[in-house]
Design an enzyme around this catalytic site. Structure first.
Site, PDB file in Angstrom:
ATOM      1  N   GLU A  14     -19.588  81.453   0.985  1.00 31.81           N
ATOM      2  CA  GLU A  14     -20.740  80.707   1.486  1.00 31.81           C
ATOM      3  C   GLU A  14     -22.048  81.380   1.086  1.00 31.81           C
ATOM      4  O   GLU A  14     -23.039  80.727   0.823  1.00 31.81           O
ATOM      5  CB  GLU A  14     -20.685  80.556   3.015  1.00 31.81           C
ATOM      6  CG  GLU A  14     -19.545  79.698   3.505  1.00 31.81           C
ATOM      7  CD  GLU A  14     -19.650  78.246   3.089  1.00 31.81           C
ATOM      8  OE1 GLU A  14     -20.770  77.744   2.859  1.00 31.81           O
ATOM      9  OE2 GLU A  14     -18.591  77.596   2.990  1.00 31.81           O
ATOM     10  N   CYS A  23     -26.677  71.496   1.538  1.00 31.14           N
ATOM     11  CA  CYS A  23     -25.472  71.868   0.787  1.00 31.14           C
ATOM     12  C   CYS A  23     -25.207  70.788  -0.257  1.00 31.14           C
ATOM     13  O   CYS A  23     -25.857  69.738  -0.239  1.00 31.14           O
ATOM     14  CB  CYS A  23     -24.293  72.042   1.740  1.00 31.14           C
ATOM     15  SG  CYS A  23     -23.605  70.497   2.349  1.00 31.14           S
TER      16      CYS A  23
END
Length: 142
Positions: A14, A23
């Site tokens: 991440e 994202c």
């Protein structure tokens, strides 16, 4: 429930971003891939300790959810970390309906490793980051 390898996978794949961002799926995100109704693009940046606390909480949530869907995971922290990371990345809804879950619940770890390799697509193409993440998860299923 703390699975250190799960935390390591989340940190590695991440990455840490203290300012909110969208994202690849267009979801507002902050910290180590943290999403939720409280996250917005307009929110103020967070600190690293806040990001770490969010990540630990999120990891615990997905560790519990994945084990509830596949109780066999309670017996092996490496396998549990791998599947919890998959759920963190793609969600428990996808895991719940997947062939991957059926393989895990049957104890077919080789089959589960193969299934993980199918979850590397985004936007119609194979994504290098997902290929690497699935490979790391599959190594924990041995």
């Amino acid at each position: 429930m703390i699975l250190e390898k799960l935390n390591d996978l989340i940190r590695k794949f991440e990455g840490l971003r203290l300012k909110p961002y969208l994202c690849p799926a267009g979801v507002p995100t902050i910290g180590y891939g943290h999403t939720g109704p409280e996250v917005s693009i307009k929110m103020k940046p967070i600190t690293e300790p806040v990001a770490e606390a969010m990540m630990v909480q999120d990891a615990a949530t997905f560790a519990t959810a994945s084990a509830n869907l596949s109780p066999v995971l309670y017996f092996d922290s490496d396998k549990h970390s791998a599947i919890a990371d998959f759920c963190f990345n793609l969600g428990t809804t996808r895991y719940k309906a997947s062939t991957l879950r059926r393989k895990v619940n049957a104890g077919d770890w080789e089959g589960a490793q193969e299934e993980l390799q199918k979850w590397v697509w985004g936007g119609g193409k194979k994504l290098p980051g997902l290929i690497a993440r699935r490979k790391a998860e599959a190594l924990l299923l041995k």
